[in-house]
Design a protein around this motif. Structure first.
Motif, PDB file in Angstrom:
ATOM      1  N   ALA A   1      44.145  46.351  50.412  1.00 35.10           N
ATOM      2  CA  ALA A   1      45.406  46.596  49.688  1.00 35.10           C
ATOM      3  C   ALA A   1      45.835  45.360  48.910  1.00 35.10           C
ATOM      4  CB  ALA A   1      46.495  47.016  50.673  1.00 35.10           C
ATOM      5  N   ALA A   2      45.683  44.178  49.521  1.00 30.11           N
ATOM      6  CA  ALA A   2      46.090  42.951  48.841  1.00 30.11           C
ATOM      7  C   ALA A   2      45.235  42.696  47.608  1.00 30.11           C
ATOM      8  CB  ALA A   2      45.991  41.774  49.812  1.00 30.11           C
ATOM      9  N   HIS A   3      43.937  42.932  47.730  1.00 31.43           N
ATOM     10  CA  HIS A   3      43.054  42.710  46.578  1.00 31.43           C
ATOM     11  C   HIS A   3      43.328  43.721  45.467  1.00 31.43           C
ATOM     12  CE1 HIS A   3      40.973  40.095  49.394  1.00 31.43           C
ATOM     13  NE2 HIS A   3      40.168  39.684  48.435  1.00 31.43           N
ATOM     14  N   GLN A   4      43.661  44.929  45.849  1.00 26.64           N
ATOM     15  CA  GLN A   4      43.952  45.937  44.830  1.00 26.64           C
ATOM     16  C   GLN A   4      45.284  45.668  44.144  1.00 26.64           C
ATOM     17  OE1 GLN A   4      43.479  49.235  47.514  1.00 26.64           O
ATOM     18  NE2 GLN A   4      41.481  49.816  46.672  1.00 26.64           N
ATOM     19  N   ALA A   5      46.256  45.167  44.900  1.00 27.86           N
ATOM     20  CA  ALA A   5      47.577  44.895  44.333  1.00 27.86           C
ATOM     21  C   ALA A   5      47.636  43.548  43.627  1.00 27.86           C
ATOM     22  CB  ALA A   5      48.639  44.941  45.438  1.00 27.86           C
TER      23      ALA A   5
ATOM     24  N   ASP B   1      40.947  44.371  38.198  1.00 26.96           N
ATOM     25  CA  ASP B   1      41.284  44.637  36.799  1.00 26.96           C
ATOM     26  C   ASP B   1      41.439  46.151  36.631  1.00 26.96           C
ATOM     27  OD1 ASP B   1      41.390  45.034  34.057  1.00 26.96           O
ATOM     28  OD2 ASP B   1      39.823  43.568  33.616  1.00 26.96           O
ATOM     29  N   PRO B   2      42.630  46.630  36.276  1.00 29.09           N
ATOM     30  CA  PRO B   2      42.810  48.084  36.156  1.00 29.09           C
ATOM     31  C   PRO B   2      41.959  48.702  35.053  1.00 29.09           C
ATOM     32  CG  PRO B   2      44.733  46.881  35.322  1.00 29.09           C
ATOM     33  CD  PRO B   2      43.864  45.882  36.000  1.00 29.09           C
ATOM     34  N   ALA B   3      41.448  47.878  34.139  1.00 26.89           N
ATOM     35  CA  ALA B   3      40.668  48.418  33.038  1.00 26.89           C
ATOM     36  C   ALA B   3      39.287  48.891  33.477  1.00 26.89           C
ATOM     37  CB  ALA B   3      40.520  47.369  31.933  1.00 26.89           C
ATOM     38  N   ASP B   4      38.689  48.210  34.476  1.00 29.20           N
ATOM     39  CA  ASP B   4      37.330  48.588  34.876  1.00 29.20           C
ATOM     40  C   ASP B   4      37.103  48.621  36.388  1.00 29.20           C
ATOM     41  OD1 ASP B   4      37.302  45.890  35.472  1.00 29.20           O
ATOM     42  OD2 ASP B   4      35.927  45.338  33.854  1.00 29.20           O
ATOM     43  N   GLY B   5      38.142  48.256  37.155  1.00 31.86           N
ATOM     44  CA  GLY B   5      38.012  48.287  38.603  1.00 31.86           C
ATOM     45  C   GLY B   5      37.277  47.094  39.195  1.00 31.86           C
ATOM     46  N   LEU B   6      36.828  46.148  38.360  1.00 32.30           N
ATOM     47  CA  LEU B   6      36.117  44.972  38.868  1.00 32.30           C
ATOM     48  C   LEU B   6      37.105  43.947  39.401  1.00 32.30           C
ATOM     49  CD1 LEU B   6      33.392  44.548  36.090  1.00 32.30           C
ATOM     50  CD2 LEU B   6      33.154  45.627  38.339  1.00 32.30           C
ATOM     51  N   LEU B   7      36.640  43.172  40.371  1.00 32.86           N
ATOM     52  CA  LEU B   7      37.485  42.175  41.024  1.00 32.86           C
ATOM     53  C   LEU B   7      37.326  40.841  40.311  1.00 32.86           C
ATOM     54  CD1 LEU B   7      39.389  41.812  43.484  1.00 32.86           C
ATOM     55  CD2 LEU B   7      37.374  41.126  44.812  1.00 32.86           C
ATOM     56  N   CYS B   8      38.442  40.182  40.076  1.00 34.51           N
ATOM     57  CA  CYS B   8      38.382  38.896  39.393  1.00 34.51           C
ATOM     58  C   CYS B   8      39.218  37.872  40.139  1.00 34.51           C
ATOM     59  CB  CYS B   8      38.861  39.014  37.946  1.00 34.51           C
ATOM     60  SG  CYS B   8      40.582  39.519  37.764  1.00 34.51           S
ATOM     61  N   GLY B   9      38.960  36.623  39.846  1.00 29.28           N
ATOM     62  CA  GLY B   9      39.725  35.512  40.399  1.00 29.28           C
ATOM     63  C   GLY B   9      39.978  34.498  39.311  1.00 29.28           C
ATOM     64  N   ARG B  10      41.249  34.194  39.080  1.00 23.47           N
ATOM     65  CA  ARG B  10      41.610  33.241  38.028  1.00 23.47           C
ATOM     66  C   ARG B  10      42.620  32.240  38.569  1.00 23.47           C
ATOM     67  NH1 ARG B  10      39.337  35.356  33.522  1.00 23.47           N
ATOM     68  NH2 ARG B  10      39.105  37.618  33.388  1.00 23.47           N
ATOM     69  N   ASP B  11      42.203  31.522  39.606  1.00 22.16           N
ATOM     70  CA  ASP B  11      43.080  30.547  40.248  1.00 22.16           C
ATOM     71  C   ASP B  11      43.560  29.540  39.207  1.00 22.16           C
ATOM     72  OD1 ASP B  11      44.371  28.742  41.818  1.00 22.16           O
ATOM     73  OD2 ASP B  11      42.738  28.425  43.223  1.00 22.16           O
ATOM     74  N   PRO B  12      44.885  29.427  39.011  1.00 23.59           N
ATOM     75  CA  PRO B  12      45.393  28.503  37.988  1.00 23.59           C
ATOM     76  C   PRO B  12      45.293  27.040  38.395  1.00 23.59           C
ATOM     77  CG  PRO B  12      47.215  29.516  39.169  1.00 23.59           C
ATOM     78  CD  PRO B  12      45.969  30.179  39.664  1.00 23.59           C
ATOM     79  N   GLU B  13      45.049  26.775  39.671  1.00 22.14           N
ATOM     80  CA  GLU B  13      45.016  25.393  40.128  1.00 22.14           C
ATOM     81  C   GLU B  13      43.618  24.803  39.944  1.00 22.14           C
ATOM     82  OE1 GLU B  13      47.401  23.391  41.293  1.00 22.14           O
ATOM     83  OE2 GLU B  13      48.872  24.956  40.837  1.00 22.14           O
ATOM     84  N   PRO B  14      43.487  23.728  39.146  1.00 20.65           N
ATOM     85  CA  PRO B  14      42.161  23.106  38.999  1.00 20.65           C
ATOM     86  C   PRO B  14      41.701  22.522  40.326  1.00 20.65           C
ATOM     87  CG  PRO B  14      43.872  21.723  38.013  1.00 20.65           C
ATOM     88  CD  PRO B  14      44.525  23.021  38.383  1.00 20.65           C
ATOM     89  N   GLY B  15      40.415  22.633  40.582  1.00 18.17           N
ATOM     90  CA  GLY B  15      39.865  22.083  41.818  1.00 18.17           C
ATOM     91  C   GLY B  15      39.790  23.071  42.956  1.00 18.17           C
TER      92      GLY B  15
ATOM     93  N   VAL C   1      29.478  37.798  39.642  1.00 22.04           N
ATOM     94  CA  VAL C   1      28.585  38.902  39.958  1.00 22.04           C
ATOM     95  C   VAL C   1      28.550  39.188  41.450  1.00 22.04           C
ATOM     96  CG1 VAL C   1      26.530  37.414  40.014  1.00 22.04           C
ATOM     97  CG2 VAL C   1      26.282  39.854  39.547  1.00 22.04           C
ATOM     98  N   GLU C   2      28.448  38.129  42.289  1.00 16.48           N
ATOM     99  CA  GLU C   2      28.333  38.379  43.734  1.00 16.48           C
ATOM    100  C   GLU C   2      29.639  38.865  44.332  1.00 16.48           C
ATOM    101  OE1 GLU C   2      29.998  34.223  43.860  1.00 16.48           O
ATOM    102  OE2 GLU C   2      28.883  35.518  42.476  1.00 16.48           O
ATOM    103  N   ILE C   3      30.770  38.469  43.740  1.00 21.22           N
ATOM    104  CA  ILE C   3      32.071  38.936  44.228  1.00 21.22           C
ATOM    105  C   ILE C   3      32.172  40.448  44.063  1.00 21.22           C
ATOM    106  CG2 ILE C   3      34.556  38.855  43.835  1.00 21.22           C
ATOM    107  CD1 ILE C   3      33.384  36.382  45.251  1.00 21.22           C
ATOM    108  N   ASN C   4      31.716  40.948  42.946  1.00 23.82           N
ATOM    109  CA  ASN C   4      31.810  42.389  42.717  1.00 23.82           C
ATOM    110  C   ASN C   4      30.762  43.168  43.493  1.00 23.82           C
ATOM    111  OD1 ASN C   4      34.028  43.190  40.699  1.00 23.82           O
ATOM    112  ND2 ASN C   4      33.222  41.227  39.950  1.00 23.82           N
ATOM    113  N   ALA C   5      29.621  42.531  43.792  1.00 25.53           N
ATOM    114  CA  ALA C   5      28.669  43.166  44.706  1.00 25.53           C
ATOM    115  C   ALA C   5      29.271  43.276  46.101  1.00 25.53           C
ATOM    116  CB  ALA C   5      27.370  42.365  44.739  1.00 25.53           C
ATOM    117  N   LEU C   6      29.936  42.217  46.538  1.00 23.74           N
ATOM    118  CA  LEU C   6      30.590  42.234  47.854  1.00 23.74           C
ATOM    119  C   LEU C   6      31.770  43.207  47.873  1.00 23.74           C
ATOM    120  CD1 LEU C   6      30.497  38.393  48.529  1.00 23.74           C
ATOM    121  CD2 LEU C   6      29.489  40.121  50.033  1.00 23.74           C
ATOM    122  N   TRP C   7      32.501  43.271  46.779  1.00 21.60           N
ATOM    123  CA  TRP C   7      33.645  44.182  46.680  1.00 21.60           C
ATOM    124  C   TRP C   7      33.178  45.636  46.790  1.00 21.60           C
ATOM    125  CZ3 TRP C   7      38.453  44.881  47.476  1.00 21.60           C
ATOM    126  CH2 TRP C   7      39.226  45.793  46.761  1.00 21.60           C
TER     127      TRP C   7
END
Length: 677
Positions: free
Chosen positions: A401-405, A415-429, A446-452
């Motif tokens: 639920a947390a990943h979907q929300a 991403d509601p456009a394609d259902g793929l999981l993304c990560g865009r952490d704004p903190e460098p490092g 690629v591996e994140i979406n395979a795991l998802w």
């Protein structure tokens, strides 16, 4: 049971080269050093105790040992080294000079911060021998700088030759020698610049101070001599002689081998089973969590990701879980570890690490929680406790639920456009994936979406098993959407393999990396079967080495052939060509998915990895190897997922091989068409 695992004949200490030894104690503590004698790392010590609050702490750095024969010339014991052998993984040194032959053994009683060292004569000479021992101390955290100033030492003499030494606020080191004769000569010796060779190569502080209370003079007779060094109470420290402790530990290790998968009981498998055991530990100092776990009737157990400086990491633990606990025949430990990490779940994430000596988790991993699904699946598939599923289902539902929300602060979400999981952490490092060191992968890895996809497929079946048909259908639809988007977007017809990252900071990344293996190696492969062979061929031909899989193909302009230099240089090379042994597990899985009857071909992929058990830190496997030949071991000398995945791959390709992981409903979709051959 045959006890000898390995015998190394050495022409003196120089013959040991840079090889190391290590013994662990089931608490996260250990003893380690150079095989030929002494400490080469700032982390080395004969007693590195796992203590509440301070974590792993070096209490006894090293010993100088000098033999004084009556009527003969004294000599440093290490200079007479002729052989080191490992009996059930425990080191035994043999020394010979001028007709004198001695043996030294070392053992750490299980789940005690105690080291026992025993010496005995092997020759039949009549000359009396005295062994002079000088203990050297620099009490400090094991990952602290070697040049940290010495804390003021204090020494207390107790009855029966017992000694207590403290430095600063650290708990006392308790020493007790046993021999036909024991004398103590106090002199307060000091070395201002003890040299740590490995630290010099890694561009850390290479010199550090050491202090010694004095000399212990032991008379050696037929019964030999021994030294106890402990952070435990005197009652616990002296509960066993060295011989009794070694007998108990040998029995424990023999039982471990007897419980393991039958395919893991050959010489290579035995060593890997014993190495795997060293990473399983009962944390000290996490009293709040321990109380909650005990109240539920469970045991607090976790996994040290690597010795000597890693603590327990969520990602590493979940990847290594099958090899460390299930292949070794201990599914109950797998369940305890899963429950331990479930207790740490927060906002849909399990921690990517728990600091040494602490109890609060650090949360910034995109993949650790997804590997959690995989680890539970493997536990259940290998006969683990089925009651784990209903107990963990609420945690799994919160994670999905947390990943979907979307998870605030990390840019993690679907991403509601394609259902793929993304990560865009704004903190460098912040490193959201396992391969983010100096190689930012913000976007859709690629591996994140395979795991998802794998997690969604597993959840579909688990919800159906729990009677939630509507929930199962909804998650199944989401899995199908991910699979369709993945194959449409990640396949790169220009290269003939998968993009490593979509929508990254520099667009889609076409680099040839091993992450794409997970698209066909997981139990529910997201990759359409028509792409399996070209992806596997790309990894084998471009990335495979005899010691594992490179993190980047050599033809890439960003490729680094060696993992050397200061921290910046090593971090830069970490995922740009450095070889990772743990990837041999997914590689073997992928091979057997494409070539299900070719066990021999899969076994070939393990290459020279079994042979490296006699190199580096003997009896275990390093974190990484250089990308270029001769592929020297680098990084952490003993790494959990290196051992676990090699052991799992060894058993899969041996006599006890199981079939490829069964495809669930999500993996049965019709194959997509592909322009590839």
């Amino acid at each position: 049971m045959e006890r000898l695992d390995l015998r190394l004949s050495l022409p003196g200490p120089a013959g040991a080269g840079g090889r190391e030894w290590m013994v662990t104690n089931g608490l996260g503590g250990y003893a380690s050093g150079r095989l030929g004698g002494g400490a080469a790392r700032r982390h080395d010590g004969l007693l590195v105790a796992a203590l509440p609050g301070s974590g792993r702490t070096i209490l006894l750095d090293r010993l100088d040992e000098t033999v004084h024969p009556d009527g003969g010339a004294a000599f440093a014991l290490d200079q007479a080294l002729v052989e080191v052998r490992f009996e059930l993984g425990l080191p035994v040194w043999r020394f010979a000079r001028d007709g004198i032959e001695l043996e030294r053994r070392l053992v750490m009683p299980w789940r005690q911060n105690t080291t026992l060292i025993a010496w005995r004569r092997l020759d039949r000479g009549g000359a009396r021998l005295r062994l002079a021992l000088r203990p050297w101390l620099h009490m400090r955290g094991n990952d602290g700088p070697a040049d940290r100033p010495l804390e003021p030492p204090a020494l207390t003499l107790r009855p029966e030759g017992r000694i207590e030494i403290t430095q600063g606020a650290f708990p006392p080191l308790r020493l007790r020698a046993r021999a036909a004769g024991v004398e103590l000569a106090l002199d307060g010796g000091r070395i201002d610049k003890a040299f740590y060779q490995v630290e010099a190569a890694r561009d850390y502080s290479r010199f550090g101070p050491l202090w010694s209370p004095g000399l212990l003079l032991l008379t050696l007779d037929a019964d030999g001599a021994e030294l106890t060094a402990s952070a435990e109470s005197w009652a616990m420290a002296l509960a066993q002689t060295a011989t009794e402790a070694e007998t108990a530990e040998r029995g424990r290790r023999e039982r471990l081998i007897a419980r393991a998968d039958p395919a893991a009981r050959d010489p290579v498998g035995r060593q890997l089973v014993l190495a795997a055991d060293g990473f399983l530990f009962a944390p000290r100092g996490r009293d709040d969590l321990d109380a909650r776990v005990r109240a539920s009737g469970e045991t607090l157990v976790s996994v040290i990701a690597g010795y000597p400086w890693f603590n327990d990491w969520g990602r590493d633990t979940m990847i290594a879980l099958e090899g460390l606990t299930l292949v070794t025949g201990r599914p109950e430990l797998a369940g305890s570890i899963l429950l331990t990490f479930a207790a740490y779940e927060r906002d849909g994430l399990i921690p990517n690490n728990i600091p040494d000596g602490g109890s609060a988790g650090v949360y910034r991993a995109l993949d650790a929680s997804l590997w959690f699904f995989h680890a539970l699946d493997r536990t259940l598939a290998r006969g683990g406790d089925r009651t784990l599923l209903p107990r963990l289902l609420p945690v799994l539902q919160r994670i999905l639920a947390a990943h979907q929300a979307g998870i605030p602060g990390f840019g993690i979400g679907v991403d509601p456009a394609d259902g793929l999981l993304c990560g865009r952490d704004p903190e460098p490092g912040h490193m959201l994936t396992w391969m983010d060191s100096a190689t930012p992968r913000r976007g859709k890895p690629v591996e994140i979406n395979a795991l998802w996809h794998n997690a969604l497929c597993l959840m579909t079946g688990w919800l159906a098993e729990a009677g939630d048909a509507a929930g199962a259908e909804s998650v199944g639809v989401e899995a199908a959407r991910v699979r369709d988007s993945f194959n449409r977007r990640f396949w790169n017809p220009a290269t003939g393999f998968l993009f490593d990252l979509l929508e990254g900071e520099d667009g889609d990344d076409p680099a040839c990396r091993p992450n794409q293996l997970l698209a066909l190696s997981l139990p529910h492969p997201v990759l359409a079967p028509c792409y399996w062979r070209p992806v596997l061929d790309a990894v084998v031909t471009r990335l495979w080495t005899p010691v594992g899989v490179r993190s980047l193909a050599p033809e890439s302009p960003d490729y680094y052939p060696s993992y050397l230099g200061d921290l910046h240089c090593r971090d830069t090379a970490y995922h740009r060509g450095t070889v990772w042994p743990w990837l041999v597990g997914p590689l073997v899985d992928a091979w057997l998915r494409v070539h299900p009857d070719d066990r021999a071909g899969a076994r070939h992929l393990l290459g020279a990895l079994p042979g490296t058990l006699a190199e580096g830190c003997v009896g275990t496997l390093a974190e990484v190897f250089d990308g270029a030949a001769p592929h020297l071991p680098r990084g952490c000398p003993a790494q959990a997922w290196s051992v676990a995945e090699t052991l799992r791959a060894w058993t899969r390709t041996g006599n006890g091989i199981q079939g490829p992981p069964a495809l669930g409903g999500c993996g049965q979709s019709p194959p997509l068409t592909s322009p590839s051959p």
